[in-house]
Design an enzyme around this catalytic site. Structure first.
Site, PDB file in Angstrom:
ATOM      1  N   ASP A 115       9.710  -7.391 -10.953  1.00 35.50           N
ATOM      2  CA  ASP A 115       9.901  -8.157  -9.726  1.00 35.50           C
ATOM      3  C   ASP A 115       8.574  -8.610  -9.131  1.00 35.50           C
ATOM      4  OD1 ASP A 115      12.484  -6.438 -10.010  1.00 35.50           O
ATOM      5  OD2 ASP A 115      12.972  -8.100  -8.689  1.00 35.50           O
ATOM      6  N   ARG A 175      14.847 -11.074   0.716  1.00 33.47           N
ATOM      7  CA  ARG A 175      14.448  -9.884  -0.050  1.00 33.47           C
ATOM      8  C   ARG A 175      12.923  -9.894  -0.188  1.00 33.47           C
ATOM      9  NH1 ARG A 175      17.758  -8.330  -5.198  1.00 33.47           N
ATOM     10  NH2 ARG A 175      17.083  -6.270  -4.497  1.00 33.47           N
ATOM     11  N   ASN A 228       9.522  -2.913 -10.143  1.00 35.80           N
ATOM     12  CA  ASN A 228      10.768  -3.318 -10.789  1.00 35.80           C
ATOM     13  C   ASN A 228      11.856  -2.424 -10.214  1.00 35.80           C
ATOM     14  OD1 ASN A 228      12.260  -4.925 -12.709  1.00 35.80           O
ATOM     15  ND2 ASN A 228      12.394  -3.108 -14.010  1.00 35.80           N
ATOM     16  N   LYS A 229      13.078  -2.665 -10.623  1.00 37.94           N
ATOM     17  CA  LYS A 229      14.239  -1.920 -10.115  1.00 37.94           C
ATOM     18  C   LYS A 229      13.954  -0.425 -10.028  1.00 37.94           C
ATOM     19  CE  LYS A 229      17.232  -3.180  -8.847  1.00 37.94           C
ATOM     20  NZ  LYS A 229      17.304  -3.366  -7.358  1.00 37.94           N
ATOM     21  N   ARG A 247      20.879 -12.229  -8.403  1.00 38.17           N
ATOM     22  CA  ARG A 247      19.763 -11.297  -8.374  1.00 38.17           C
ATOM     23  C   ARG A 247      18.962 -11.428  -9.656  1.00 38.17           C
ATOM     24  NH1 ARG A 247      20.883  -9.567 -12.700  1.00 38.17           N
ATOM     25  NH2 ARG A 247      19.261  -8.024 -12.431  1.00 38.17           N
ATOM     26  N   GLY A 248      17.841 -10.698  -9.686  1.00 36.48           N
ATOM     27  CA  GLY A 248      16.908 -10.869 -10.789  1.00 36.48           C
ATOM     28  C   GLY A 248      15.816 -11.809 -10.317  1.00 36.48           C
ATOM     29  N   ALA A 249      14.567 -11.388 -10.486  1.00 33.95           N
ATOM     30  CA  ALA A 249      13.465 -12.132  -9.881  1.00 33.95           C
ATOM     31  C   ALA A 249      13.482 -13.625 -10.223  1.00 33.95           C
ATOM     32  CB  ALA A 249      12.137 -11.475 -10.270  1.00 33.95           C
ATOM     33  N   GLN A 307      23.599  -2.321 -12.054  1.00 33.39           N
ATOM     34  CA  GLN A 307      23.328  -3.570 -12.772  1.00 33.39           C
ATOM     35  C   GLN A 307      23.355  -3.377 -14.285  1.00 33.39           C
ATOM     36  OE1 GLN A 307      21.545  -2.396 -10.221  1.00 33.39           O
ATOM     37  NE2 GLN A 307      20.927  -4.017  -8.814  1.00 33.39           N
TER      38      GLN A 307
END
Lengths: 358, 358
Positions: free
Chosen positions: A242, A94, A252-253, A51-53, A201
């Site tokens: 993101d 996603r 973002n998250k 995960r993570g853009a 996270q």
């Protein structure tokens, strides 16, 4: 030179599998997955094993290379059709991080640019392109770190949300890159990490990787961001992204928008850090960004021994939110730092830009 | 008449034990504890088996009665000394909610007011006083609910943080009291409950009790408060309180101050609901309120099968924070609704006030 004791995402040595550190098992186990099929790679992205853009972009690039490597098609047309099928499939994993689409588009351009070559050569070009995406990400993140570090001073207290570190990229991270570069220079930052519910996270990944690197890090719950700011322990907030819309609105998250509003209230600069591949000029504002909705079980069941809410309770579980451009102090990229109003500055970044794949 | 299928806190039928619903086991088990010793009662408060400012006050009142009931002292002086010892002991269980001290002070006044009576009679007076504290709480919460309901309209979307419901009081709750009274009138509120990390009072308790009462409730993580407000799903925020300072600064469950800042930003009224026993005019501002610090294990270990952060990670785990008076729209009490500037209005509430024990 920053030493990192793990690989977030890479191609294995004989180019036959995507190797990822399974982030759902951290911090208790460091276990690597070797993924070959597109289904396994789709799942790893959906389940946040990677995960993570930026890391999602890299995984998708390697994923589509591995998918096409196994192709038996003989003509360019058939090869391209199969490519598009896998591309669409991986793109469905996603919706919010634009790097996924950016990387897939870049791979598609690679196919098109090599259409006159034989299939084996196109496959080799895809391998090279995915490796380039990886290597560029490392260089880009380092540059983001240098630019971000120019905004910070030694001893600062820093707050971060979710994980935008090495575990979210090829190396260095985005939001955490200035922290790592500062650490090498003895800046002695005091970092506070939001645990970042529901998938933790911050607790599981950010504290883990900063701790491994010897950075002073303190774990807090998301709802403690206000009190640590009020305590005057935070001099700057650093977060990843993101997708950044053309006006600076930033997905973002989940929870990032709240942290930004708090920072503004307490007079603390709020910095968004990310590569140009996360900037999506096609999204005019945050309203154009699709927010991924995830299962409620992540809130009340994942991680727990027993259910932490009554059976059948209604939930709302968006994976991201949009931070209004007005709450962002600056957007830090590898090409420089953009201040409000963002639109002009963001467009300017793309002038004479060769990196961008679309 | 609101039917509640459980008892938060009560004295058992033969006045020999404090009976509490063990809230650490909810929502999976409804298990009652029968506590007789002051150590068990201290522990139950410290461990949050009983929690919520008004319920802590009731538990402390019954606790000190039970402690003194077992006293073998024969003189008033010895009885009073023993009383002070137990009072001080129970007062050390949790520092922030003022209702604990308020109830203990009220019990002390009861001892003093009956000093000329024989010990058996003083014990009986303490029993009566603790029962009165309980019964008054039920009446007071109902009145808070009526006053709070006057601020709301049918169909409204409401956000609450932590649990200020029946589980935090004798009955009705404080922040949830208007919701229960509205429910009886068919108001059809849509309630959003912050899960409230680290101890999940929102997820485990608020959703449970509202669900039991048939209220439409949706569970979110704390960091989703911003997005549900931005989505325009929230018309008012209702929270309880653990201590209100003379200027209106309000200590409540950690995270409340952040929710208040978000509400202000989105133009949503933010209401604090609580009894006069939670107002502490001796605390001039929030700076005078001691914030309880709790073990870091609550963040990364409690509830989980495995540790959710690296071994030995630093944590910061305040149980409460202070919401600035400037972020509070109104404070709703059983004696009426107070608007800013709060100081004058809060003092006025105590004019001709007989309820207050000190």
């Amino acid at each position: 030179m920053l030493e990192i004791g793990f690989d977030t995402v890479r191609l294995d040595d004989d180019n036959s599998a995507l190797v990822i550190l399974d982030q759902t098992l951290l911090p208790n186990n460091t276990e690597y997955l070797h993924l070959k099929s597109k289904e396994d790679i789709w799942n790893a992205i959906y389940k946040l094993q990677v995960r993570g853009a930026p890391a999602i972009g890299i995984a998708a690039a390697y994923g589509i290379y591995l998918g096409m490597k196994q192709s038996y098609t003989l003509t360019y047309e058939a090869f391209y059709d199969e490519f598009l099928e896998i591309k669409e499939y991986l793109a469905s994993s996603r919706p919010t991080a634009v790097n996924l689409f950016w990387a897939l588009n870049r791979m598609e351009n690679c196919v098109k640019n090599n259409k006159d070559k034989e299939i084996g050569k196109i496959k080799k070009a895809l391998l090279d392109e995915s490796n380039t995406i990886f290597q560029e990400d490392v260089a880009v993140c380092k540059k983001i770190g240098e630019n971000g570090l120019s905004l910070l001073k030694p001893q600062m207290g820093l707050l971060t949300h979710c994980n935008a570190g090495t575990l979210a990229t090829g190396k260095y991270g985005t939001a955490l890159a200035p922290i790592y570069l500062g650490q090498e220079k003895g800046y002695d930052f005091k970092v506070f990490a939001d645990e970042t519910r529901p998938l933790l996270q911050g607790a599981r990944l950010t504290t883990w990787e900063l701790n491994e690197a010897g950075v002073d890090v303190t774990l807090i719950c998301d709802n403690m961001a206000s009190i640590v700011m009020k305590n005057e322990w935070i001099d700057a907030v650093l977060v990843g992204c993101d997708r950044v819309a053309a006006n600076g609105d930033t997905a973002n998250k989940i929870g990032t928008s709240g942290v930004a509003i708090l920072a503004k209230r307490y007079g603390i600069p709020f910095y968004v850090l990310g590569p140009l591949s996360t900037i999506d000029l096609a999204s005019k504002t945050g309203k154009d960004i699709q927010i991924e909705q995830r299962p409620g079980e992540e809130i009340y069941k994942a991680w727990y021994q027993k259910s932490m809410a009554p059976e059948g309770i209604k939930t709302y579980n968006p994976a991201f939110d949009v931070t209004d451009a007005q709450d962002i102090t600056a957007i830090v990229t590898e090409k420089g730092i953009v201040y409000p109003p963002f639109r002009e500055g963001l467009y300017k970044l793309f002038e004479n830009k060769s990196l961008r794949g679309d």
